[in-house]
Design a protein around this motif. Structure first.
Motif, short mmCIF file in Angstrom:
data_model
loop_
_atom_site.label_atom_id
_atom_site.label_comp_id
_atom_site.label_asym_id
_atom_site.label_seq_id
_atom_site.Cartn_x
_atom_site.Cartn_y
_atom_site.Cartn_z
N LEU A 228 -20.06 -19.14 -15.33
CA LEU A 228 -19.68 -19.98 -16.42
C LEU A 228 -19.40 -19.02 -17.56
CD1 LEU A 228 -23.19 -22.47 -15.78
CD2 LEU A 228 -20.75 -22.66 -14.96
N ASP A 229 -18.11 -19.78 -18.23
CA ASP A 229 -17.26 -19.09 -19.33
C ASP A 229 -18.26 -19.76 -20.72
OD1 ASP A 229 -16.00 -18.19 -21.43
OD2 ASP A 229 -14.00 -18.90 -20.04
N TYR A 230 -18.43 -18.84 -21.72
CA TYR A 230 -19.12 -19.24 -22.33
C TYR A 230 -18.20 -19.18 -24.24
CZ TYR A 230 -24.22 -17.02 -21.47
OH TYR A 230 -25.40 -16.77 -20.82
N LYS A 231 -17.15 -19.17 -23.44
CA LYS A 231 -15.59 -19.22 -24.93
C LYS A 231 -14.67 -19.90 -23.56
CE LYS A 231 -16.08 -14.99 -26.96
NZ LYS A 231 -16.74 -15.41 -27.86
N ALA A 232 -15.23 -20.65 -23.06
CA ALA A 232 -14.45 -22.31 -22.17
C ALA A 232 -13.74 -23.25 -22.53
CB ALA A 232 -15.45 -22.91 -21.06
N THR A 233 -14.64 -23.85 -24.19
CA THR A 233 -13.19 -23.88 -25.56
C THR A 233 -13.39 -24.04 -26.68
OG1 THR A 233 -15.19 -26.07 -25.88
CG2 THR A 233 -13.67 -26.46 -23.77
N PRO A 234 -12.98 -23.87 -28.06
CA PRO A 234 -13.24 -23.15 -29.21
C PRO A 234 -15.02 -23.42 -29.34
CG PRO A 234 -10.88 -24.06 -28.47
CD PRO A 234 -11.25 -24.68 -27.23
N LEU A 235 -15.31 -24.99 -29.36
CA LEU A 235 -16.41 -25.68 -29.72
C LEU A 235 -17.27 -24.98 -28.98
CD1 LEU A 235 -17.96 -27.82 -31.66
CD2 LEU A 235 -17.50 -29.55 -29.55
N LEU A 236 -17.32 -25.04 -27.96
CA LEU A 236 -18.47 -24.30 -27.56
C LEU A 236 -18.64 -22.85 -27.55
CD1 LEU A 236 -20.01 -24.58 -24.17
CD2 LEU A 236 -18.06 -23.74 -23.38
N ASP A 237 -17.44 -22.13 -27.47
CA ASP A 237 -17.48 -20.53 -28.15
C ASP A 237 -17.84 -20.64 -29.23
OD1 ASP A 237 -17.06 -18.07 -28.54
OD2 ASP A 237 -14.55 -18.05 -29.04
N TYR A 238 -17.76 -21.36 -29.76
CA TYR A 238 -18.20 -21.98 -31.72
C TYR A 238 -19.86 -22.05 -31.83
CZ TYR A 238 -19.68 -22.07 -36.69
OH TYR A 238 -19.74 -22.53 -38.04
N ARG A 239 -19.86 -22.80 -30.74
CA ARG A 239 -21.26 -23.63 -30.77
C ARG A 239 -22.49 -22.35 -30.26
NH1 ARG A 239 -25.95 -23.61 -31.40
NH2 ARG A 239 -27.74 -25.65 -30.91
N ILE A 240 -22.36 -21.76 -29.05
CA ILE A 240 -22.71 -21.15 -28.64
C ILE A 240 -22.97 -19.38 -29.47
CG2 ILE A 240 -22.72 -19.36 -26.26
CD1 ILE A 240 -22.27 -21.22 -24.72
N ASP B 164 -18.08 -29.26 -18.86
CA ASP B 164 -17.60 -29.77 -18.16
C ASP B 164 -17.18 -28.65 -17.68
OD1 ASP B 164 -15.80 -29.20 -19.56
OD2 ASP B 164 -15.22 -30.86 -20.94
N ASP B 165 -16.18 -29.67 -16.28
CA ASP B 165 -15.24 -28.33 -15.60
C ASP B 165 -14.66 -27.60 -16.10
OD1 ASP B 165 -13.98 -30.61 -16.81
OD2 ASP B 165 -11.84 -29.64 -15.78
N ARG B 166 -14.64 -27.24 -17.53
CA ARG B 166 -14.00 -26.00 -18.31
C ARG B 166 -14.31 -25.08 -18.37
NH1 ARG B 166 -11.83 -29.09 -23.33
NH2 ARG B 166 -13.64 -29.74 -22.77
#
Length: 433
Positions: A386-398, A416-418
């Motif tokens: 699972l990629d912690y930086k999969a989306t810009p929002l996920l990256d920022y939130r984590i 999600d799938d990304r």
């Protein structure tokens, strides 16, 4: 023949017990910098990188930054023929079946169509990190052959079966008690136990099977070792009332299946939204499991599954996307909905309990916890990255997270799938984002 050994380095997390039984802290292992050692198709070791790396010798090492390795996800209830109608608008269960589901399933007597959808279906599972699934096919044997053939090529652990349905459905989708028995038996002999494949006797639900068909389903289970049984139960209030009218001699919905000897340690009943305490007690007695399907229960307005009740009676519970009543192949998104279902009942769902439901809980529901659901040595090498930086929002939130628990919860609400960078089945890379 020489073995292939590969080590994977990242943060690593897996469930080792049910939080409801041992408490949250004792329910998982987490290595902030971990190593997973895979030899051929099995996990050989897991632990801190500092401890394991000096012991590995000459081994290929694959390192991931900003990533988390978990066991492959396990979907305990999903419908392969409904892939093409996921997200159908605006009905409750019984109307939804008649208006959308049955017409869609009618196409699966065409083997070419079934083959095409099987490829799409499995690709979606793997894109979402699901490495094991308990799957409804259609009533056509061609649909079962298509799905097993596609899963065999990928060496996936997959369980499916021909739907048995001899009444209260369109003529173009009904079989007979005798034909469903004969076709199921032939499929069992062809597929059950072949590689990582298993067969599930599959009466759709009590209203669409005559007593004769349910009796023959029970006979199939008694004639073949290690079969599964999958069906639906108590999804919708009108459905429960219908079962009472069709089987007035039975004390409750579950008693219909019990009477025909369909309950056992490899029986998985989907939904269970409206179960009574007596039914939960009997499920626990027989070792049968429930598939918790939050997205479809909300989408079809069926109600809220009572996980606390199931835990009280020690019923095994897995997680199901229930595509196409469910609206996503993603078990991360399904856990997002599960959290909301619990909130609506005044209950909290810990992210570590969520992880358990999607992995080890599903394995226990399928009686496969010795093979899948954790990263314990000796288990099948089914895992996801699972990629912690999969989306810009996920990256920022984590980047704002103050604990690993918070990070895990964010993955389950925004993921999600990304988020699935890679999926491995039996040590083989089967999906690369």
């Amino acid at each position: 023949m020489s073995s292939t050994r590969t080590a994977y380095r990242a943060a690593i997390l897996h469930s080792i017990a049910d939080p409801a039984e041992v408490g949250i802290e004792a329910s998982y292992e987490y290595f902030a910098d971990g190593v997973l050692l895979v030899e051929d198709d099995l996990i050989k070791a897991v632990g801190p990188a500092q401890t394991l790396l000096p012991t590995l010798g000459d081994v290929e090492l694959i390192e991931y930054e900003n990533a988390l390795i978990t066991p492959g996800f396990i979907d305990t209830h999903i419908h392969f023929p409904q892939t093409g109608m996921v997200g159908a608008y605006g009905e409750q269960l019984l109307d939804w079946l008649n208006n959308y589901t049955f017409p869609c399933e009618s196409q699966f007597g065409d083997k070419a169509h079934a083959d095409q959808v099987a490829e799409i279906f499995l690709a979606e599972l793997l894109r979402n990190g699901t490495t094991t699934a308990l799957v409804f096919a259609s009533m056509h044997p061609e649909s079962v052959d298509a799905l097993f053939e596609a899963a065999e090529r990928l060496n996936l652990r997959l369980i499916t079966g021909k739907v048995m349905m001899d009444r209260n459905a369109p003529d173009y989708l009904t079989d007979t008690a005798d034909s469903s028995y004969a076709e199921s038996k032939a499929l069992i002999e062809r597929w059950h136990g072949k590689g990582r494949l298993h067969y599930a006797v599959t009466p759709r639900f009590a209203p669409t099977s005559t007593p004769e068909q349910l009796s023959l389903a029970g006979q199939l289970l008694s004639e073949h070792e290690g079969l599964y049984m999958q069906t639906h139960i108590s999804e919708n209030v009108k459905e429960v009332e219908w079962v009472k009218a069709l089987f007035p001699e039975r004390k409750n919905y579950l008693d219909v299946y019990d009477h025909y000897q369909l309950l056992g340690e490899r029986s998985v009943l989907a939904h269970g939204v409206h179960l009574c305490d007596d039914e939960c007690a009997r499920l626990a007695e027989t070792g049968s499991a429930i598939a918790f399907c939050p997205t479809s229960n909300l989408f079809l307005g069926s109600g809220l599954f009572n996980l606390a009740q199931a835990e009280r009676f020690k019923v095994n519970v897995g997680l199901g996307t229930d595509v196409g009543g469910g609206t996503s192949f993603s078990l991360l998104q399904t856990l997002n909905e599960a959290y909301k279902v619990m909130q609506l009942q005044g209950e909290k769902l810990s992210p570590f309990k969520s992880l358990y439901l999607a992995t080890l809980g599903g394995a226990r529901a399928l009686r496969l916890e010795e093979r899948i659901g954790t990263l314990q040595p000796g288990s099948d090498a089914d895992f996801v990255v699972l990629d912690y930086k999969a989306t810009p929002l996920l990256d920022y939130r984590i980047s704002q997270s103050k604990s690993f628990e918070e990070t895990l919860f964010v993955l389950m609400t925004l993921g999600d799938d990304r988020t699935v960078a890679q999926t491995y089945a039996a040590g083989r890379l089967v999906h690369q984002r």
